[in-house]
Design a protein around this motif. Structure first.
Motif, PDB file in Angstrom:
ATOM      1  N   LYS A 173      -3.062 -10.819   7.089  1.00 57.71           N
ATOM      2  CA  LYS A 173      -4.009 -11.688   6.462  1.00 57.71           C
ATOM      3  C   LYS A 173      -4.676 -11.463   5.489  1.00 57.71           C
ATOM      4  N   THR A 174      -5.816  -9.503   6.016  1.00 54.97           N
ATOM      5  CA  THR A 174      -6.329  -9.684   5.287  1.00 54.97           C
ATOM      6  C   THR A 174      -6.051  -9.609   4.082  1.00 54.97           C
TER       7      THR A 174
ATOM      8  N   TYR B 163       0.503  -1.562   0.429  1.00 57.96           N
ATOM      9  CA  TYR B 163      -0.012  -0.195  -0.050  1.00 57.96           C
ATOM     10  C   TYR B 163       0.684   0.840   0.005  1.00 57.96           C
TER      11      TYR B 163
ATOM     12  N   ALA C   4       2.973  -4.752   2.591  1.00 58.37           N
ATOM     13  CA  ALA C   4       1.824  -5.535   3.494  1.00 58.37           C
ATOM     14  C   ALA C   4       2.260  -7.131   3.226  1.00 58.37           C
TER      15      ALA C   4
ATOM     16  N   HIS D 259      -8.163 -14.646  15.218  1.00 56.07           N
ATOM     17  CA  HIS D 259      -7.100 -14.649  16.432  1.00 56.07           C
ATOM     18  C   HIS D 259      -7.524 -15.743  17.026  1.00 56.07           C
TER      19      HIS D 259
ATOM     20  N   ASN E 157      -2.020  -8.286  14.182  1.00 55.10           N
ATOM     21  CA  ASN E 157      -2.579  -7.435  13.944  1.00 55.10           C
ATOM     22  C   ASN E 157      -1.555  -6.833  13.614  1.00 55.10           C
TER      23      ASN E 157
END
Ligand code: ATP
Length: 220
Positions: free
Chosen positions: A43-44, A14, A19, A177, A39
């Motif tokens: 993953k996303t 990004y 990422a 998580h 976090n």
């Protein structure tokens, strides 16, 4: 057999932030793969790249067949009824199987006439998964489907996904998580940390190699 999902040298950024860096992994067809990591692990981003929501800067990620994606935050329109969501999907997707979705929702005791916003969190998660399944995907990608659900609802959502797997060919990639939720149901593991692949493979084989699964609280 061709893997359901295959990433090769995948790099996503990004603007200036990478990422994901040099991720190579595959998920064999028919597996339920847990995607875990703290976090910001990526993953996303991996899921978005897999379903074509963003384009990799480097490498590639390929899905064999069709993928359906359930986003983490508010995947449903709360002011619509469940039936309206089903009808909406039918207009958007030629593979849509509204009858199977209605049958699945009836089995889960979710009323079609109810507005989505009036359903419990667990029911909303069930509707989101059912709508994704209605497009008859080969790969179902779920971004933290269990987030903010109580233990009973988490169990119910996982059980309904497993019931679907018993009925037809499907590969699942889901992030969480709460590692304990995934241990019983997942048979493949992908671990990311700060955009890099840490571990990927068959959970049984990894456990034989003395990998210890810990939750985020115990991992420090
Ligand atoms: P979480 O468990 O918190 O959802 P994650 O493992 O899903 O995290 P990502 O959301 O994929 O991680 O984020 C990976 C990295 O990319 C993080 O450093 C994040 O800050 C950054 N990032 C994610 N989305 C964007 C964006 N739209 N613009 C800039 N940076 C982003």
């Amino acid at each position: 057999m061709r893997p359901a999902l295959e990433a090769t040298g995948l790099g996503v950024r990004y603007r200036r932030t990478w990422a994901l860096r040099d991720c190579s992994l595959s998920v064999p067809a028919g597996r339920v793969a847990a995607l875990v990591g703290p976090n910001g692990a990526g993953k996303t981003t991996l899921m978005h790249a897999a379903v074509g929501l963003l384009r990799p800067a480097l490498g590639s990620v390929r899905v064999a067949g069709e993928a359906a994606f359930v986003a983490q935050d508010k995947p449903l329109y709360e002011s619509f009824t469940v039936a309206e969501m089903l009808a909406f999907g039918r207009r958007m997707n030629t593979r849509w199987d509204a009858a199977a979705a209605a049958h699945r929702l009836a089995g889960l005791g979710i009323p079609l006439k109810q507005k989505v916003g009036r359903l419990s969190g667990g029911q909303q998660a069930q509707v989101a998964v059912t709508l994704a399944l209605a497009s008859r995907p080969d790969l179902l990608v779920l971004d933290e489907p269990l987030a903010n659900l109580d233990p009973l609802a988490r169990h119910d959502v996982m059980r309904s996904i497993m019931a679907e797997l018993a009925e037809r060919e499907l590969t699942v990639l889901l992030s969480s998580h709460v590692v304990a939720d995934l241990e019983e149901t997942c048979d493949w593991l992908v671990v990311l940390n700060t955009g890099r692949l840490q571990i990927s493979g068959d959970i049984e084989e990894l456990l034989d190699g003395h990998l210890v699964l810990t939750g985020p609280d115990e991992a420090s």
